[in-house]
Design a protein around this motif. Sequence first.
Motif, PDB file in Angstrom:
ATOM      1  N   HIS A 261      98.421 -22.992  52.961  1.00 51.40           N
ATOM      2  CA  HIS A 261      99.726 -23.039  53.629  1.00 51.40           C
ATOM      3  C   HIS A 261      99.757 -22.312  54.967  1.00 51.40           C
ATOM      4  O   HIS A 261     100.745 -22.401  55.693  1.00 51.40           O
ATOM      5  CB  HIS A 261     100.816 -22.463  52.719  1.00 51.40           C
ATOM      6  CG  HIS A 261     101.068 -23.297  51.510  1.00 51.40           C
ATOM      7  ND1 HIS A 261     101.768 -24.477  51.551  1.00 51.40           N
ATOM      8  CD2 HIS A 261     100.690 -23.133  50.220  1.00 51.40           C
ATOM      9  CE1 HIS A 261     101.828 -25.003  50.340  1.00 51.40           C
ATOM     10  NE2 HIS A 261     101.178 -24.210  49.513  1.00 51.40           N
TER      11      HIS A 261
ATOM     12  N   SER B  25      89.312 -24.159  49.739  1.00 51.56           N
ATOM     13  CA  SER B  25      90.260 -23.063  49.521  1.00 51.56           C
ATOM     14  C   SER B  25      90.433 -22.703  48.053  1.00 51.56           C
ATOM     15  O   SER B  25      90.907 -21.624  47.730  1.00 51.56           O
ATOM     16  CB  SER B  25      91.625 -23.428  50.100  1.00 51.56           C
ATOM     17  OG  SER B  25      92.217 -24.472  49.355  1.00 51.56           O
TER      18      SER B  25
ATOM     19  N   LYS C 141      90.581 -14.802  51.826  1.00 51.54           N
ATOM     20  CA  LYS C 141      92.024 -14.994  51.734  1.00 51.54           C
ATOM     21  C   LYS C 141      92.353 -15.634  50.394  1.00 51.54           C
ATOM     22  O   LYS C 141      91.479 -16.129  49.702  1.00 51.54           O
ATOM     23  CB  LYS C 141      92.528 -15.901  52.858  1.00 51.54           C
ATOM     24  CG  LYS C 141      92.332 -15.330  54.243  1.00 51.54           C
ATOM     25  CD  LYS C 141      92.832 -16.311  55.280  1.00 51.54           C
ATOM     26  CE  LYS C 141      92.618 -15.748  56.666  1.00 51.54           C
ATOM     27  NZ  LYS C 141      93.087 -16.679  57.691  1.00 51.54           N
ATOM     28  N   THR C 142      93.628 -15.652  50.056  1.00 50.20           N
ATOM     29  CA  THR C 142      94.034 -16.325  48.828  1.00 50.20           C
ATOM     30  C   THR C 142      94.044 -17.838  49.068  1.00 50.20           C
ATOM     31  O   THR C 142      94.206 -18.285  50.208  1.00 50.20           O
ATOM     32  CB  THR C 142      95.443 -15.883  48.388  1.00 50.20           C
ATOM     33  OG1 THR C 142      96.396 -16.337  49.356  1.00 50.20           O
ATOM     34  CG2 THR C 142      95.531 -14.378  48.224  1.00 50.20           C
TER      35      THR C 142
ATOM     36  N   TYR D 183      96.398 -19.838  48.443  1.00 53.31           N
ATOM     37  CA  TYR D 183      97.716 -20.142  49.020  1.00 53.31           C
ATOM     38  C   TYR D 183      97.708 -19.912  50.526  1.00 53.31           C
ATOM     39  O   TYR D 183      98.231 -20.718  51.292  1.00 53.31           O
ATOM     40  CB  TYR D 183      98.787 -19.275  48.356  1.00 53.31           C
ATOM     41  CG  TYR D 183     100.184 -19.553  48.855  1.00 53.31           C
ATOM     42  CD1 TYR D 183     100.998 -20.453  48.189  1.00 53.31           C
ATOM     43  CD2 TYR D 183     100.688 -18.933  50.003  1.00 53.31           C
ATOM     44  CE1 TYR D 183     102.290 -20.729  48.649  1.00 53.31           C
ATOM     45  CE2 TYR D 183     101.960 -19.203  50.466  1.00 53.31           C
ATOM     46  CZ  TYR D 183     102.754 -20.104  49.788  1.00 53.31           C
ATOM     47  OH  TYR D 183     104.013 -20.379  50.246  1.00 53.31           O
ATOM     48  N   GLU D 184      97.133 -18.796  50.949  1.00 48.05           N
ATOM     49  CA  GLU D 184      97.110 -18.440  52.365  1.00 48.05           C
ATOM     50  C   GLU D 184      96.295 -19.448  53.180  1.00 48.05           C
ATOM     51  O   GLU D 184      96.699 -19.839  54.273  1.00 48.05           O
ATOM     52  CB  GLU D 184      96.525 -17.034  52.515  1.00 48.05           C
ATOM     53  CG  GLU D 184      96.742 -16.402  53.852  1.00 48.05           C
ATOM     54  CD  GLU D 184      96.294 -14.951  53.876  1.00 48.05           C
ATOM     55  OE1 GLU D 184      96.245 -14.394  54.975  1.00 48.05           O
ATOM     56  OE2 GLU D 184      95.998 -14.384  52.805  1.00 48.05           O
TER      57      GLU D 184
ATOM     58  N   GLU E 122      99.980 -19.105  55.576  1.00 48.76           N
ATOM     59  CA  GLU E 122     100.789 -17.885  55.588  1.00 48.76           C
ATOM     60  C   GLU E 122     100.534 -17.096  54.313  1.00 48.76           C
ATOM     61  O   GLU E 122     100.122 -17.649  53.302  1.00 48.76           O
ATOM     62  CB  GLU E 122     102.281 -18.212  55.716  1.00 48.76           C
ATOM     63  CG  GLU E 122     102.828 -19.022  54.548  1.00 48.76           C
ATOM     64  CD  GLU E 122     104.275 -19.449  54.754  1.00 48.76           C
ATOM     65  OE1 GLU E 122     104.707 -19.603  55.899  1.00 48.76           O
ATOM     66  OE2 GLU E 122     104.957 -19.621  53.731  1.00 48.76           O
ATOM     67  N   LYS E 123     100.782 -15.801  54.396  1.00 47.34           N
ATOM     68  CA  LYS E 123     100.598 -14.962  53.208  1.00 47.34           C
ATOM     69  C   LYS E 123     101.638 -15.322  52.158  1.00 47.34           C
ATOM     70  O   LYS E 123     102.791 -15.578  52.484  1.00 47.34           O
ATOM     71  CB  LYS E 123     100.709 -13.485  53.584  1.00 47.34           C
ATOM     72  CG  LYS E 123      99.534 -12.988  54.400  1.00 47.34           C
ATOM     73  CD  LYS E 123      99.563 -11.479  54.472  1.00 47.34           C
ATOM     74  CE  LYS E 123      98.422 -10.952  55.295  1.00 47.34           C
ATOM     75  NZ  LYS E 123      97.164 -10.950  54.586  1.00 47.34           N
ATOM     76  N   PRO E 124     101.241 -15.335  50.897  1.00 51.48           N
ATOM     77  CA  PRO E 124     102.204 -15.686  49.846  1.00 51.48           C
ATOM     78  C   PRO E 124     103.202 -14.562  49.590  1.00 51.48           C
ATOM     79  O   PRO E 124     102.885 -13.387  49.761  1.00 51.48           O
ATOM     80  CB  PRO E 124     101.314 -15.911  48.621  1.00 51.48           C
ATOM     81  CG  PRO E 124     100.112 -15.072  48.876  1.00 51.48           C
ATOM     82  CD  PRO E 124      99.908 -15.085  50.366  1.00 51.48           C
TER      83      PRO E 124
END
Length: 182
Positions: free
Chosen positions: A141, A17, A134-135, A137-138, A143-145
Amino acid sequence: MTRSGERYVVTFTDDFSRYGYVYLMKHKHEMFKQYQNEIQNQLGKTIKMLRSDRSGEYLSLEFDEHLKKCGIISQLTPPGTPQLKGVSERRNRTLLDMVRSMMCRINLPHSFWSFYLETATRIINLAPTKKVDKTPYEIWHGEKPKVCYLRVWRCNTYVTSESMDKLNPCGDKIAADRQSCS
């Protein structure tokens, strides 16, 4: 040295990631166990492999036994081959460039470098990568940041205030170093 007395930094970057963690330390102790506990307890993820550059803290027999007990493969890169740690080397370079850039923008003592570093790490984790769609973070975690709190470094921020007079300003200016996100 930082304002809090830290002198050292260790970074951990997930290879898939590209999500990164930064830990500030006063002394060179094993930060890996703290990182491992955080990953397992907070995210329910497991670490499968640790790639390191033969730093002294990763070469002890005690640390090697800990990795074996947890089923983590230790991958030590040969001396003088930073290209084999490409992801982490690029990450560290990017972080340092961002910190240097932020320090040029605001004229504060060098002891504030830890705040710049934590900010840079957060921004990188929120930014998309070429590797995946995706980021970090996404992916990390699930979920979208939320990015509502991001501001241009050292910009003015206003907090909404209630006023009885329609001609008074609707917000109070906050000093640039005391910004927050509602």
